[in-house]
Design a protein around this motif. Structure first.
Motif, PDB file in Angstrom:
ATOM      1  N   LEU A  48       0.826  -1.211   0.000  1.00 57.52           N
ATOM      2  CA  LEU A  48       0.000   0.000   0.000  1.00 57.52           C
ATOM      3  C   LEU A  48       0.857   1.257   0.000  1.00 57.52           C
ATOM      4  O   LEU A  48       0.551   2.245  -0.676  1.00 57.52           O
ATOM      5  CB  LEU A  48      -0.937  -0.017   1.212  1.00 57.52           C
ATOM      6  N   ILE A  49       1.961   1.249   0.771  1.00 60.74           N
ATOM      7  CA  ILE A  49       2.865   2.407   0.786  1.00 60.74           C
ATOM      8  C   ILE A  49       3.467   2.636  -0.588  1.00 60.74           C
ATOM      9  O   ILE A  49       3.501   3.765  -1.104  1.00 60.74           O
ATOM     10  CB  ILE A  49       3.975   2.194   1.839  1.00 60.74           C
ATOM     11  N   ILE A  50       3.934   1.560  -1.209  1.00 58.70           N
ATOM     12  CA  ILE A  50       4.541   1.681  -2.542  1.00 58.70           C
ATOM     13  C   ILE A  50       3.522   2.199  -3.557  1.00 58.70           C
ATOM     14  O   ILE A  50       3.810   3.058  -4.395  1.00 58.70           O
ATOM     15  CB  ILE A  50       5.133   0.328  -2.988  1.00 58.70           C
ATOM     16  N   ALA A  51       2.288   1.668  -3.498  1.00 58.69           N
ATOM     17  CA  ALA A  51       1.246   2.107  -4.432  1.00 58.69           C
ATOM     18  C   ALA A  51       0.906   3.581  -4.225  1.00 58.69           C
ATOM     19  O   ALA A  51       0.732   4.352  -5.178  1.00 58.69           O
ATOM     20  CB  ALA A  51       0.001   1.239  -4.254  1.00 58.69           C
ATOM     21  N   ALA A  52       0.823   3.989  -2.960  1.00 60.36           N
ATOM     22  CA  ALA A  52       0.522   5.396  -2.670  1.00 60.36           C
ATOM     23  C   ALA A  52       1.644   6.309  -3.153  1.00 60.36           C
ATOM     24  O   ALA A  52       1.401   7.398  -3.703  1.00 60.36           O
ATOM     25  CB  ALA A  52       0.286   5.568  -1.171  1.00 60.36           C
ATOM     26  N   LEU A  53       2.901   5.894  -2.946  1.00 59.70           N
ATOM     27  CA  LEU A  53       4.038   6.691  -3.418  1.00 59.70           C
ATOM     28  C   LEU A  53       4.044   6.793  -4.943  1.00 59.70           C
ATOM     29  O   LEU A  53       4.349   7.853  -5.506  1.00 59.70           O
ATOM     30  CB  LEU A  53       5.350   6.070  -2.916  1.00 59.70           C
ATOM     31  N   ALA A  54       3.717   5.692  -5.605  1.00 64.90           N
ATOM     32  CA  ALA A  54       3.660   5.717  -7.066  1.00 64.90           C
ATOM     33  C   ALA A  54       2.583   6.685  -7.550  1.00 64.90           C
ATOM     34  O   ALA A  54       2.773   7.434  -8.520  1.00 64.90           O
ATOM     35  CB  ALA A  54       3.404   4.316  -7.605  1.00 64.90           C
ATOM     36  N   LEU A  55       1.430   6.666  -6.854  1.00 65.41           N
ATOM     37  CA  LEU A  55       0.357   7.586  -7.224  1.00 65.41           C
ATOM     38  C   LEU A  55       0.766   9.041  -7.004  1.00 65.41           C
ATOM     39  O   LEU A  55       0.507   9.912  -7.848  1.00 65.41           O
ATOM     40  CB  LEU A  55      -0.895   7.257  -6.408  1.00 65.41           C
ATOM     41  N   LEU A  56       1.420   9.314  -5.886  1.00 64.98           N
ATOM     42  CA  LEU A  56       1.894  10.671  -5.614  1.00 64.98           C
ATOM     43  C   LEU A  56       2.934  11.114  -6.647  1.00 64.98           C
ATOM     44  O   LEU A  56       2.908  12.250  -7.136  1.00 64.98           O
ATOM     45  CB  LEU A  56       2.492  10.749  -4.203  1.00 64.98           C
ATOM     46  N   TYR A  57       3.869  10.217  -6.957  1.00 57.45           N
ATOM     47  CA  TYR A  57       4.910  10.557  -7.930  1.00 57.45           C
ATOM     48  C   TYR A  57       4.291  10.901  -9.287  1.00 57.45           C
ATOM     49  O   TYR A  57       4.695  11.886  -9.926  1.00 57.45           O
ATOM     50  CB  TYR A  57       5.883   9.389  -8.068  1.00 57.45           C
ATOM     51  N   ARG A  58       3.305  10.093  -9.684  1.00 57.40           N
ATOM     52  CA  ARG A  58       2.651  10.349 -10.965  1.00 57.40           C
ATOM     53  C   ARG A  58       1.930  11.691 -10.952  1.00 57.40           C
ATOM     54  O   ARG A  58       1.991  12.454 -11.927  1.00 57.40           O
ATOM     55  CB  ARG A  58       1.670   9.221 -11.278  1.00 57.40           C
ATOM     56  N   SER A  59       1.271  11.999  -9.845  1.00 58.83           N
ATOM     57  CA  SER A  59       0.546  13.285  -9.746  1.00 58.83           C
ATOM     58  C   SER A  59       1.492  14.471  -9.813  1.00 58.83           C
ATOM     59  O   SER A  59       1.245  15.461 -10.514  1.00 58.83           O
ATOM     60  CB  SER A  59      -0.265  13.320  -8.455  1.00 58.83           C
ATOM     61  N   PHE A  60       2.587  14.371  -9.063  1.00 56.97           N
ATOM     62  CA  PHE A  60       3.574  15.481  -9.067  1.00 56.97           C
ATOM     63  C   PHE A  60       4.252  15.621 -10.431  1.00 56.97           C
ATOM     64  O   PHE A  60       4.533  16.725 -10.889  1.00 56.97           O
ATOM     65  CB  PHE A  60       4.640  15.256  -7.988  1.00 56.97           C
ATOM     66  N   LYS A  61       4.481  14.505 -11.106  1.00 58.64           N
ATOM     67  CA  LYS A  61       5.116  14.537 -12.421  1.00 58.64           C
ATOM     68  C   LYS A  61       4.201  15.216 -13.446  1.00 58.64           C
ATOM     69  O   LYS A  61       4.657  16.035 -14.252  1.00 58.64           O
ATOM     70  CB  LYS A  61       5.447  13.110 -12.860  1.00 58.64           C
ATOM     71  N   ARG A  62       2.930  14.869 -13.403  1.00 61.50           N
ATOM     72  CA  ARG A  62       1.983  15.458 -14.354  1.00 61.50           C
ATOM     73  C   ARG A  62       1.779  16.931 -14.098  1.00 61.50           C
ATOM     74  O   ARG A  62       1.517  17.700 -15.022  1.00 61.50           O
ATOM     75  CB  ARG A  62       0.649  14.706 -14.271  1.00 61.50           C
ATOM     76  N   SER A  63       1.905  17.366 -12.831  1.00 56.61           N
ATOM     77  CA  SER A  63       1.698  18.788 -12.526  1.00 56.61           C
ATOM     78  C   SER A  63       2.959  19.620 -12.732  1.00 56.61           C
ATOM     79  O   SER A  63       2.916  20.855 -12.608  1.00 56.61           O
ATOM     80  CB  SER A  63       1.229  18.933 -11.078  1.00 56.61           C
ATOM     81  N   GLY A  64       4.068  18.962 -13.068  1.00 56.46           N
ATOM     82  CA  GLY A  64       5.307  19.709 -13.315  1.00 56.46           C
ATOM     83  C   GLY A  64       6.152  19.967 -12.076  1.00 56.46           C
ATOM     84  O   GLY A  64       7.139  20.697 -12.144  1.00 56.46           O
ATOM     85  N   TRP A  65       5.815  19.380 -10.975  1.00 56.54           N
ATOM     86  CA  TRP A  65       6.588  19.588  -9.755  1.00 56.54           C
ATOM     87  C   TRP A  65       7.832  18.706  -9.712  1.00 56.54           C
ATOM     88  O   TRP A  65       8.726  18.934  -8.928  1.00 56.54           O
ATOM     89  CB  TRP A  65       5.717  19.331  -8.520  1.00 56.54           C
ATOM     90  N   LEU A  66       7.846  17.670 -10.507  1.00 51.91           N
ATOM     91  CA  LEU A  66       9.007  16.786 -10.603  1.00 51.91           C
ATOM     92  C   LEU A  66       9.444  16.635 -12.046  1.00 51.91           C
ATOM     93  O   LEU A  66       8.644  16.808 -12.968  1.00 51.91           O
ATOM     94  CB  LEU A  66       8.674  15.402 -10.011  1.00 51.91           C
TER      95      LEU A  66
END
Length: 333
Positions: free
Chosen positions: A315-333
């Protein structure tokens, strides 16, 4: 020291040994002859000997001894005192060095005093002696030659500064290269040094070409007007360079601020992603009874398998993957 001195008659050089006697002879003959005494970084004794022989004005003497004067042309009794700020461009460091030329001018003599290595009079006398017509114009003709040389030097240095400015401008707006703020500011300081030397000459040159000009002939006034035109061009270009440098500096600072903002967004995104596993690890670190890791299990063929811990990690890994994808799409990463 006195680097050279000569008595000029009809544009031809004549030697002399004693300044006072030579000047007395010129004035007794009532001719258009004149003396030209050239000095470089003179000692107090040498300058006192020359000033006593020519009876230079005390206030002009004080300015010449003090040095570091603004460019100007001032009248003292029957003579004039001129201060110029010649410049030299140092290719290795892109620095602009200034010197000082002080000129005592009267109808029958001219004294030039050079201070610093930027004063460009070393070969001027030789060039004028090769063209006697220029020396027949007298001390005012020599003054024109000196002013023309200094202003032409300004034009050459202004071209060098323009090249440096274009290089910095290209680097600032290039994605492949970087420029330090100190480099832009250093060039701006050199442009300001240039302006301090050139701008104060505007009013004196305007006086030399005006109706009240002390220049004796119309032909000479026309030559001074040509120098004035060149000086106006230099000042216009320098003002443009100064303004463009201010814009480039502002643009560079804006880029630095934008880059810092982007870095902060990345740091914030990574920090947000680190919060989730940290929070979960903190909960598990409490070590209280009834945690999923301790009690959640399944019986597989008589073997009890505890699945709580792997599920939580997934669950932690899945949540981190979701966060990473969100930040990547918004241009923060």
């Amino acid at each position: 020291m006195i680097v050279d001195q000569a008595h000029y008659r009809d544009g031809r050089r004549l030697p002399f040994s004693e300044i006072g006697e030579a000047l007395k002879e010129i004035r007794s003959r009532g001719s258009s002859d004149f003396l030209w005494i050239g000095m470089k970084d003179p000692s107090t004794e040498t300058f006192a000997r020359v000033s006593d022989a020519l009876h230079l004005h005390p206030l002009a003497i004080e300015d010449s001894v003090t040095g570091d004067q603004r460019p100007k042309i001032e009248r003292y009794d029957d003579g004039y005192f001129v201060v110029l700020r010649p410049l030299r461009y140092v290719e290795a460091t892109s620095d602009v060095e200034s010197g000082e030329i002080m000129i005592f001018l009267a109808e029958d003599y001219l004294v030039t005093i050079r201070r610093g290595e930027a004063a460009p009079l070393a070969g001027l006398r030789t060039r004028l002696e090769e063209d006697p017509q220029a020396l027949t114009r007298g001390p005012w003709g020599v003054l024109h030659a000196i002013l023309d040389l200094v202003v032409d030097q300004y034009l050459a240095i202004e071209d060098e500064l323009q090249v440096d400015l274009e290089e910095i401008e290209t680097k600032v707006f290039s994605t492949d290269d970087d420029v330090d703020t100190a480099t832009i500011y250093a060039l701006k300081r050199e442009v300001l040094e240039f302006k301090r030397a050139a701008t104060p000459l505007v009013r004196p040159l305007a006086h030399l070409v005006s109706e009240r000009s002390p220049v004796p002939t119309d032909d000479l006034r026309f030559l001074f007007r040509d120098v004035q035109d060149h000086l106006s061009l230099v000042i216009d270009n320098t003002e443009s360079q100064d303004g463009l440098l201010s814009d480039v500096l502002s643009a560079h600072l804006a880029q630095v601020g934008l880059q810092q903002n982007q870095d902060m967004r990345k740091i914030s995104a990574w920090a947000a992603m680190a919060v989730l596993p940290t929070a979960v690890a903190g909960i598990y670190g409490m070590n209280f009874k009834g945690m999923p890791e301790l009690s959640a299990s399944v019986d597989l063929g008589g073997r009890e398998i505890y699945y709580g811990y792997p599920v939580v990690m997934l669950l932690i890994i899945a949540a981190l993957a979701l966060l990473y994808r969100s930040f990547k799409r918004s241009g923060w990463l």
